[in-house]
Scaffold this active site. Structure first.
Site, mmCIF file in Angstrom:
data_model
loop_
_atom_site.group_PDB
_atom_site.id
_atom_site.type_symbol
_atom_site.label_atom_id
_atom_site.label_comp_id
_atom_site.label_asym_id
_atom_site.label_seq_id
_atom_site.Cartn_x
_atom_site.Cartn_y
_atom_site.Cartn_z
ATOM 1 C CE LYS A 185 1.930 -3.852 -15.512
ATOM 2 N NZ LYS A 185 0.531 -3.839 -15.348
ATOM 3 N NE ARG A 218 -3.656 -0.032 2.505
ATOM 4 C CZ ARG A 218 -4.926 -0.163 2.140
ATOM 5 N NH1 ARG A 218 -5.396 -1.341 1.814
ATOM 6 N NH2 ARG A 218 -5.732 0.863 2.129
HETATM 7 C C1 F6R Z 1 -0.460 -1.068 -12.780
HETATM 8 C C2 F6R Z 1 -1.487 -1.179 -11.758
HETATM 9 C C3 F6R Z 1 -2.405 -0.035 -11.563
HETATM 10 C C4 F6R Z 1 -3.772 -0.502 -11.060
HETATM 11 C C5 F6R Z 1 -4.650 0.702 -10.690
HETATM 12 C C6 F6R Z 1 -6.027 0.255 -10.260
HETATM 13 O O1 F6R Z 1 0.283 -2.232 -12.889
HETATM 14 O O2 F6R Z 1 -1.574 -2.146 -11.062
HETATM 15 O O3 F6R Z 1 -2.537 0.733 -12.716
HETATM 16 O O4 F6R Z 1 -4.386 -1.255 -12.056
HETATM 17 O O5 F6R Z 1 -4.048 1.406 -9.659
HETATM 18 O O6 F6R Z 1 -5.959 -0.595 -9.173
HETATM 19 P P1 F6R Z 1 -7.145 -1.567 -8.818
HETATM 20 O O7 F6R Z 1 -7.234 -2.590 -9.901
HETATM 21 O O8 F6R Z 1 -6.778 -2.163 -7.501
HETATM 22 O O9 F6R Z 1 -8.384 -0.733 -8.764
#
Ligand code: F6R
Length: 606
Positions: A483, A27
């Site tokens: 990525k 986090r």
């Molecule tokens: C990139 C990545 C972020 C998440 C974004 C949304 O590798 O992981 O771009 O996709 O912060 O996060 P979630 O899916 O947890 O809402």
């Protein structure tokens, strides 16, 4: 963002806190700290530093304190730079606290209450500590309630009072806190991941309620100080962490797990060869009644929505928008009760996505959340939930969460096609046959990962790179480029290849490697012409191409053949190849692949 934790019980608290903080490090990981009630003196001892939880362990070892009650924090900086002073916990008077969220009016509060002289950091959090200290006259509930009345913004506050031994208090708005009975004590944290397999049940602390953790009891009070009945949920989510195994980084492990978790995501939704959302409880009526679809999501999850958009348009011929959740409310979205909103999120905690979903529901839209983490805030806020079966994703860069989101979304689109009469039985069968080949196609790419490793060496020195493709390929590349940039720090732009010549081609030189993706038979010729345009400007080209598409391999610096699937299913093998490319570039540059700079896994600030 930020991870917070508290423990009170019979065991040594430093181990509980440090272990939990390590589990919460995804986090935020730019500084860490903890505060412990010293068993010997009864005083609160704070240890904190810029850096990772491992650095905090060292700080702790140099200056040990023993206690049974304490709080901890791992930070992702918002207000104030990364330094020891700005790390949490913050202490003012008898108050020591940690905070997750953002207090928007902290400057105004500082001035209104004349708190500036008591502050040593640049953080919004320390202002809250000072305000709480201002209101505290011996009654912790009254002080907490009075303090939060003044706060604008989001907060999860976890507090210990110097004159109240072994009790932890917490209160929150939006930012999550869960609490649980732990072996020999009680515990709270930002999410169930921190419980590390030590609890079977947990409760989500309700917003604007005071929670009290005692060594043997968890009590919740509303703002009028009435005791409330806590509602416990089962943890049917694996919170233990089985480590990286044979892999140097979680990212590689998670990339390699994809065939298995995609199969898992599909299996409960393929019943006797038919697409089914029965286990998810999504009624056909909802899929039939909607007239438009709108995705709200961020980052990688939003890119999954863009791939699904291609499918929705080509198969369902329905209007579909894919919006950055962070922009959604400010763009006057066209949403009504005929709109089906898809909230896509790995963590289920991304605040931009959560707020966009709430907004859409207020306009009357029905919603389905596509979520990885069980029981998360977005899952709870949505009408229906489709859980992906990715399992815990630890690396900050999302891989298996993305491809399982694709799998879930493909089932959703396919099921919509069935219930809306677009697919007859034969079409459904063809679609399902294509989909079930996805794990195997990905496995074939993973088995040849050393080829991609070799190709990655050509990108190691690049400062800038481009990824080009058209249509579905362009949508896939947006994720491939994210990525590469987030873990290798190479500035990478995904570009619709036909659009390059309208300006951006000015940036193409022999120093800008180009990754081109060609998986769609019907636009092959146009894609190959666009590749020639960048080659003519000196760019070296890595070509990822679907096996069977005719071309002359010698024309390109590197060619990687992707296993052939139906064009619409090509995001699966193509994504695996792009993930590996980014992974090897980052690893060979000697970077911390799992924890790239400035990032955090869960983004709970707007
Ligand atoms: C990139 C990545 C972020 C998440 C974004 C949304 O590798 O992981 O771009 O996709 O912060 O996060 P979630 O899916 O947890 O809402």
């Amino acid at each position: 963002m930020c991870g917070i934790v508290g423990y009170t019980g019979k065991q040594n608290v430093e181990k509980q806190i440090l272990d939990a903080l390590e589990l919460l490090e995804y986090r935020g990981y730019d500084s860490a700290g903890m505060a412990i009630m010293d068993d010997l003196t009864g005083q609160i001892q704070v240890r904190k530093c810029a850096g990772r939880v491992s650095d905090l362990r060292n700080v702790w070892c140099q200056n040990l304190v023993s206690g049974r009650c304490g709080i901890g924090h791992t930070r992702w900086a918002t207000h104030g730079g990364v330094c020891d002073e700005n790390a949490h916990p913050h202490r003012v008077g008898r108050i020591t606290l940690v905070h997750n969220g953002i207090i928007e009016n902290y400057e105004a509060l500082k001035d209104h209450f004349g708190l500036a002289d008591q502050l040593v950091s640049e953080t919004d959090t320390e202002v809250v500590a000072a305000l709480l200290n201002h209101f505290y006259t011996g009654d912790p509930h009254q002080a907490l309630v009075e303090t939060v009345k003044w706060l604008k913004g989001t907060f999860a506050l976890v507090v210990i009072f110097e004159d109240i031994p072994n009790v932890i208090f917490a209160i929150r708005n939006v930012s999550p806190i869960v609490a649980a009975y732990h072996k020999n004590g009680t515990m709270l944290a930002s999410d169930v991941a921190a419980l590390g397999g030590q609890a079977d049940r947990y409760l989500v602390v309700p917003e604007y309620h005071v929670v009290e953790l005692h060594q043997d009891a968890i009590q919740i009070y509303d703002m009028e100080d009435r005791l409330c009945e806590p509602e416990f949920l089962e943890i049917d989510w694996d919170t233990t962490r089985d480590g990286k195994g044979q892999y140097p980084f979680y990212m590689e492990k998670e990339i390699m797990e994809q065939p298995e978790v995609i199969e898992k995501t599909l299996s409960s939704r393929l019943v006797d060869g038919h697409l089914s959302l029965e286990a998810d409880g999504v009624p056909d009526e909802v899929l039939k009644a909607c007239e438009r679809i709108c995705v709200v999501a961020c980052g990688t999850a939003m890119h999954a929505g863009l791939v699904a958009q291609n499918m929705v348009r080509s198969i369902l011929r329905m209007p579909m928008d894919v919006e950055y959740a962070s922009e959604f409310m400010y763009m006057d979205p066209v949403i009504d009760e005929k709109t089906l909103v898809l909230a896509i999120s790995q963590s289920g905690e991304t605040i931009d996505t959560l707020e966009a979903l709430k907004y859409a529901r207020r306009q009357g839209a029905k919603s389905i959340a596509v979520i990885n983490v069980k029981g998360s805030s977005i899952a709870r806020e949505s009408d229906y939930v489709m859980y992906t079966a990715a399992g815990p994703e630890i690396a900050v860069a999302s891989t298996k969460a993305y491809t399982t989101q694709l799998a879930a979304l493909f089932v959703l689109v396919g099921r919509m096609a069935v219930v809306r009469g677009v697919f007859d039985e034969a079409a459904e069968k063809t679609f399902v046959n294509g989909l079930v080949q996805a794990p195997e196609a990905m496995q074939k790419v993973l088995d040849r990962r050393e080829e991609i490793h070799h190709i990655a060496r050509g990108l190691l020195e690049a400062k800038d790179a481009f990824m080009i493709g058209r249509g579905l390929d362009y949508s896939i590349l947006l994720e491939g480029a994210l990525k590469l940039k987030e873990i290798s720090y190479i500035h990478t732009e995904a570009y619709a290849s036909g659009e390059l010549k309208h300006g951006t081609i000015a940036l193409i030189t022999e120093k800008t490697p180009v990754v081109a993706l060609v998986t769609q038979e019907r636009i092959r010729d146009k894609e190959l012409s666009n590749i020639r345009e960048v080659q003519s400007r000196g760019a070296s080209v890595v070509l990822l191409v679907k096996d069977g598409i005719k071309l002359n391999q010698e024309d390109y610096d590197h060619v990687f053949m992707l296993p052939a699937m139906a064009d619409g299913m090509m995001p699966f093998p193509a994504s695996a190849a792009l993930q590996l490319l980014a992974y090897y570039v980052s690893m060979d540059r000697g970077l911390d692949v799992d924890k790239p700079r400035n990032l955090a896994k869960v983004v709970t600030v707007e």
